[in-house]
Design a protein around this motif. Sequence first.
Motif, PDB file in Angstrom:
ATOM      1  N   LYS A 181      16.865  38.579  41.199  1.00  0.00           N
ATOM      2  CA  LYS A 181      15.841  38.681  42.202  1.00  0.00           C
ATOM      3  C   LYS A 181      15.844  39.947  43.253  1.00  0.00           C
ATOM      4  O   LYS A 181      16.824  40.773  42.936  1.00  0.00           O
ATOM      5  CB  LYS A 181      15.917  37.484  43.100  1.00  0.00           C
ATOM      6  N   CYS A 212      18.868  39.001  46.172  1.00  0.00           N
ATOM      7  CA  CYS A 212      20.199  38.243  46.047  1.00  0.00           C
ATOM      8  C   CYS A 212      20.536  38.514  44.371  1.00  0.00           C
ATOM      9  O   CYS A 212      19.576  39.028  43.676  1.00  0.00           O
ATOM     10  CB  CYS A 212      19.937  36.803  46.199  1.00  0.00           C
ATOM     11  N   CYS A 261      20.437  35.939  42.098  1.00  0.00           N
ATOM     12  CA  CYS A 261      19.932  34.876  41.330  1.00  0.00           C
ATOM     13  C   CYS A 261      19.137  35.414  40.144  1.00  0.00           C
ATOM     14  O   CYS A 261      18.475  36.477  40.287  1.00  0.00           O
ATOM     15  CB  CYS A 261      19.043  34.009  41.960  1.00  0.00           C
ATOM     16  N   THR A 291      18.731  29.351  42.435  1.00  0.00           N
ATOM     17  CA  THR A 291      18.557  29.735  43.963  1.00  0.00           C
ATOM     18  C   THR A 291      19.966  29.809  44.501  1.00  0.00           C
ATOM     19  O   THR A 291      21.010  29.537  43.845  1.00  0.00           O
ATOM     20  CB  THR A 291      17.820  28.313  44.529  1.00  0.00           C
ATOM     21  N   CYS A 292      20.008  30.434  45.748  1.00  0.00           N
ATOM     22  CA  CYS A 292      21.172  30.585  46.541  1.00  0.00           C
ATOM     23  C   CYS A 292      20.909  30.762  47.915  1.00  0.00           C
ATOM     24  O   CYS A 292      19.704  30.692  48.197  1.00  0.00           O
ATOM     25  CB  CYS A 292      21.776  31.978  46.042  1.00  0.00           C
ATOM     26  N   CYS A 313      17.950  33.357  48.955  1.00  0.00           N
ATOM     27  CA  CYS A 313      16.417  33.276  48.534  1.00  0.00           C
ATOM     28  C   CYS A 313      15.999  31.520  49.122  1.00  0.00           C
ATOM     29  O   CYS A 313      14.840  31.349  49.022  1.00  0.00           O
ATOM     30  CB  CYS A 313      16.155  33.237  47.072  1.00  0.00           C
TER      31      CYS A 313
HETATM   32 ZN    ZN Z   1      19.172  33.672  45.293  1.00  0.00          ZN
END
Ligand code: ZN
Length: 520
Positions: free
Chosen positions: A29, A32, A34, A46-47, A50
């Motif tokens: 992304k 990040c 991901c 996801t993290c 994001c």
């Molecule tokens: Zn993320």
Amino acid sequence: MKKIEEVLKDWEPVIGLEVHCELTKLETKMFCGCKLEFGAAPNTHTCPVCLGLPGALPVPNKAAIESIVLAGLATNCDIEKHTMFYRKGYMYPDMAKNFQTTQGPKAFCMRGHLDLDVDEKNINERYGVAELAPGETFENVTRTEDGYTAQVGITRIHMEEDAGKMIHVGGAEGRIEGATHSLVDYNRAGTPLIELVTEPDLRSPEEARLFMEKLRQIFLALNISDCSMEEGSIRADGNISLRRRGTTQLGTKTELKNINSFKSLHDGLLYEICRQAEVLEEGGVIYQETRHWDASKKRTIVMRTKETADDYRMFPDPDLAPYDLSDDFIERVRAKLPELPDQKVKRFQETWGLSAYDARHLVAHRVTANFFEACMATADAKLAKPLANLIINDLAAMANDGFDLAASPLTPARAVELVGLLASDAISSKQGKQVLAAVLDEDKDPAAIVEEKGMKQVSDTGALEAVIDQVLADNPDKVAAYKGGKTGLLGFFVGQCMKATRGQGNPKVINQMLAQKLNG
Ligand code: ZN
Ligand code: ADP
Ligand code: MG
């Protein structure tokens, strides 16, 4: 509503496009680590970054910056070395951060342009161009031998991120109206996205369609996105207004949002031109509004009206330092530029002596360009023109109906064989079409089909002479009429000879021999 031809006499359409493209070829992304993956189980990529959790810090994806610089260089933009990321205020459940990270007044790419080559058949959609001589210019347009070239300004290309995806449950067709509840999938949140904005330089739906097609071709060549219109990885907003012919002030525009096919872009703009003309001619006003093109009902409907400029409270993102691109970085990206569509058109013309028209129609689609090149790897140079004809006239038309050339039984080797049979007059052009259909249907080689169906074309003058003499002897009145000046009867005699040879006579040879006999 009036027909478009009528409308264009009095009104000039002014069109500008905003094109969004997801950088689907990247691994991760925008801010990040991901993974980018279409169709993964919801919320598995996801993290904290994001999802916008407190304290999470974004880090720009360098490969994404490389992609946008490639896009800028390929569209003749100036690359801005010092830019910043901004926060654009935004409150909706698909954006957990409550702002979108985007770019401010200065984007990575500014002030570019693309040249569009428009065919002769669309020339009347650009006012006053048909009257120009080749080479003459008018506004941003140059008349060419086979149409015109329009230079379309690109205002900017900026970097931003996509939002997550909402799924509404219980309503009709997944719409929010009538839904019982909604789900959010944040896998798409933070997907690197580039947005290209054009100047209002386009003047017809065809120019808009061509721009989109060319841009998609360039992005595919750069390999920065899969550019899937169906999956929405490339989509366009069409802005359109009208003004009276001869005036220069811009009219109020409407915006067609999220157009996801070339045909919708063309047809939606065409409809909007006619609708706006009707409103204006009846003394009404055009409201600055966002409209949706309903392809099945063939009309546009209002989505929302813009009364004041949106206030997004844009400000530089304090978590992201101003971004400096070094000359060295830009030059390393430039060195990675592949052959672009315009260069490919030129190469096709120079290498195989194709016309500009043939070259650009081959290059307009990656499959047809690749197919042509695969054919020419083994074909004689003199087959280039008939191969181009086959691909542009027969195969591209079928491709529009969803025909997959790359996966079809017509391999490049078979196409070369088919065109070779045509070029050596072994079969007529009509038989060529039958052979093509049979190759696709039966998955066999053209020569085998010709053999099997006994399709050999008769070009032998000795064999044809007897047929021709018989046809002339059977129609003495028509021969007299021909000699009396009714030369249009030549077609009738050719037809009779073709019938007598059960379609196997070579019409070119028959034509020549008949003309000789009748005029001699
Ligand atoms: Zn993320
Ligand atoms: P907005 O602020 O509504 O987003 P912009 O000035 O950012 O409008 O322009 C968005 C797009 O609309 C650009 O592609 C631009 O070329 C085009 N555009 C702007 N004004 C007009 C107009 N009057 N008619 C047609 N297109 C326009
Ligand atoms: Mg705008």
